[in-house]
Every structure is written in structure tokens, then in C-alpha cells.
Design an enzyme around this catalytic site. Sequence first.
Site, PDB file in Angstrom:
ATOM      1  CB  SER A  38      -0.934   0.008   1.223  1.00  0.00           C
ATOM      2  OG  SER A  38      -0.192   0.170   2.417  1.00  0.00           O
ATOM      3  CG  ASP A  65       0.595   4.383  -6.443  1.00  0.00           C
ATOM      4  OD1 ASP A  65      -0.282   3.726  -7.030  1.00  0.00           O
ATOM      5  OD2 ASP A  65       0.478   5.585  -6.161  1.00  0.00           O
ATOM      6  CB  SER A 128     -15.635  -4.996  -8.281  1.00  0.00           C
ATOM      7  OG  SER A 128     -16.124  -3.956  -9.113  1.00  0.00           O
ATOM      8  CE  LYS A 131     -22.009   3.641  -4.500  1.00  0.00           C
ATOM      9  NZ  LYS A 131     -21.963   2.555  -3.505  1.00  0.00           N
ATOM     10  CE1 TYR A 139     -14.476   3.202  -6.441  1.00  0.00           C
ATOM     11  CE2 TYR A 139     -16.837   3.158  -6.015  1.00  0.00           C
ATOM     12  CZ  TYR A 139     -15.584   2.620  -5.836  1.00  0.00           C
ATOM     13  OH  TYR A 139     -15.412   1.500  -5.064  1.00  0.00           O
ATOM     14  CB  SER A 171     -15.736   0.849   5.439  1.00  0.00           C
ATOM     15  OG  SER A 171     -16.692   1.451   4.569  1.00  0.00           O
ATOM     16  NE  ARG A 172      -9.519   3.945   6.811  1.00  0.00           N
ATOM     17  CZ  ARG A 172      -8.854   2.841   7.124  1.00  0.00           C
ATOM     18  NH1 ARG A 172      -8.756   2.450   8.363  1.00  0.00           N
ATOM     19  NH2 ARG A 172      -8.255   2.137   6.184  1.00  0.00           N
ATOM     20  CB  VAL A 175     -23.719   6.713   5.316  1.00  0.00           C
ATOM     21  CG1 VAL A 175     -24.236   5.301   5.564  1.00  0.00           C
ATOM     22  CG2 VAL A 175     -24.746   7.723   5.775  1.00  0.00           C
ATOM     23  CB  THR A 191     -28.685  12.530  -0.904  1.00  0.00           C
ATOM     24  OG1 THR A 191     -28.841  11.131  -0.674  1.00  0.00           O
ATOM     25  CG2 THR A 191     -27.266  12.929  -0.569  1.00  0.00           C
TER      26      THR A 191
END
Length: 309
Positions: A38, A65, A128, A131, A139, A171-172, A175, A191
Site C-alpha cells: 500500500s 503504488d 469491486s 457502483k 468511480y 468502513s472509513r 455513512v 440526499t
Amino acid sequence: MLNHQSIFITGGTGTLGSAFLHKILATYPQINTVTIYSRDEMKQYELRRRYPSVKYPMIRWVIGDIRDQERLHDKMKGADLVIHAAAMKHIPICEENPEECLKTNVTGTKNVIHAALDNNVKQTILCSTDKSVDPISIYGNSKQAAEKLFLNASNEHSKFAIIRLGNIWGSRGSVVPLFKEIGESGKLPITHPNMSRFFCTEEQMTDSLFYTLETMQGGEIVIPKMIARKITDIAREIAPNATHQIVGLRGFEKISEKLVSDIELPRTSENAYYWIINSSAPSTTQIVKDARELDSQYASKTIFNYLLN
């Protein structure tokens, strides 16, 4: 299954990578090596404190990277399997920096594939997102492109497959921690009152990886059976006394997500815990058989109700 194997995890300090690391160390005491690859040195520092080298000498910590093809290729040598979890994931930031998003999520994924092929890695799995299904954000489009690259990469020596996940609970950047942080303010931004998202737990996420490693033939997409939850319901659970301020959809958001596209449906089969999108279409008879063998309480929530009706 993973004893005496060498594992390479891109994005290994993220939510998925660190959860998988914890699971494999607890389950496979004779694992050969685990490489955490990472680019965030602070996250590596924090994770290394949880897994000191004295106790966990099998872990290799590598700053790198996935955009750096040469370093990725060099550090992947000797790997038996690769979990590719590195990505730019924060949707508004990706929208503001589309070129950077594509460099990481598409070019970086291409680099992972080439490094795995050149090093004769036996199994490589892309992590994956829902989205990627009928995407409207950069994204989502970048992850759809990454999926297409993976689906066409398998050969007789190296197999490539995909797990497609929803939002990882807690997760970081998600929401849940956001609502916990600002819930005491008395007002939560929503939203759209009908917005919903698929959520999976860390256990579902890691189980999906193990299932895919055990069953993959190459070219399939494995999707854990997740529940879609309305954001307003989550907000009420986390901050029951807060009011909701409807702020409106942004141009890169949908009211609800899909796990499987209409084009993928004819190639999709299922078992009790997963939907599997195959590289070729299963017979209609097998699809119906798989769907009807499910326990009726669970089957009422599956996509096959729409297919069979």
C-alpha cells in the site's frame, strides 16, 4: 487452503485488506507469507503496531503504488494468490479528480494483471463494487473498466475472478461513521428520503474472498447476498433524536444501486449465499433449479423472483 501459500494484498491497509489479513492469520497458522502492499505509510505504521514482526514474521510490509508497474512486478514475485483491493473509492473526490481516479483504478488494475501474469500467480481476485453496475459516476465507470480487464485476463496458468460488494458497514468514509460523528449536532444531511444502499459486513466480505478462492474457474463475478437498507432508517437507528435535512441528490448519485445488470442476468446463477455471474450463460433449467432450492424465506428477497415471475 492457504497454508504454505504466499499471498499478496494490494491496498492491504484498507478495510477489506486488514479484515482479510486478520482472518487468514487466525485461520491458517502455516501460511507462508502475506505481503501488505500500500502507499499510505501512516496506515501501514498503525497496522504494523497491531501485528509486530516478532510475533508475525510472515508479514511483509511494502510501501508501493499500483501505478508503479516496475515495483509492483518486483514485489509480487513468488506470490501464489493476489487480492487486489487498492483503489480510489471516495466518490466526490474521484469526481473532482477524474484523471487520478482512472490512473489508479484502471491503469493500476492493468498493472496488477500484468504483474500477476508475468509472475504466474495462480489466482487473482479483484474487489469491486455495486457502483460498477450501470455506472453514472467516474468511480463506477472506473470499476466497471477494471472488471472488464479482469474478466478477459485468465489463461491456463493464471485465473482471475471478481467479488462485487456493496458498502462495507462502518468502513472509513461511509455513512455510518459520518452519522455517528455528526448525529449529536441534532441534524443529519439526507440526499433523498428514498435513498437505499446495499451493505455487507466484514465477515461477508472475507467469506466471499474465501468462497471465490475455493471455487473460481476464472472469469466469474461473485456477489454476496446483501440487504438493501434505506439511509433514513440507518439514520434513525444511529441518531434517533436527530432531524433530517434533505439536501438533494448530487449528479453522481443514484437513489438505489443494482447488484447485477440486465445484460448479466441471463449469465447469473445462485446458491444459498451468493449470486455468481458466469463467463457463459447457464441453462434456464439450472437457473430455475438453483432459485427454487433456496429456502423460501430467503428466496423472497432475491433477484430471481423478478426473473421467474
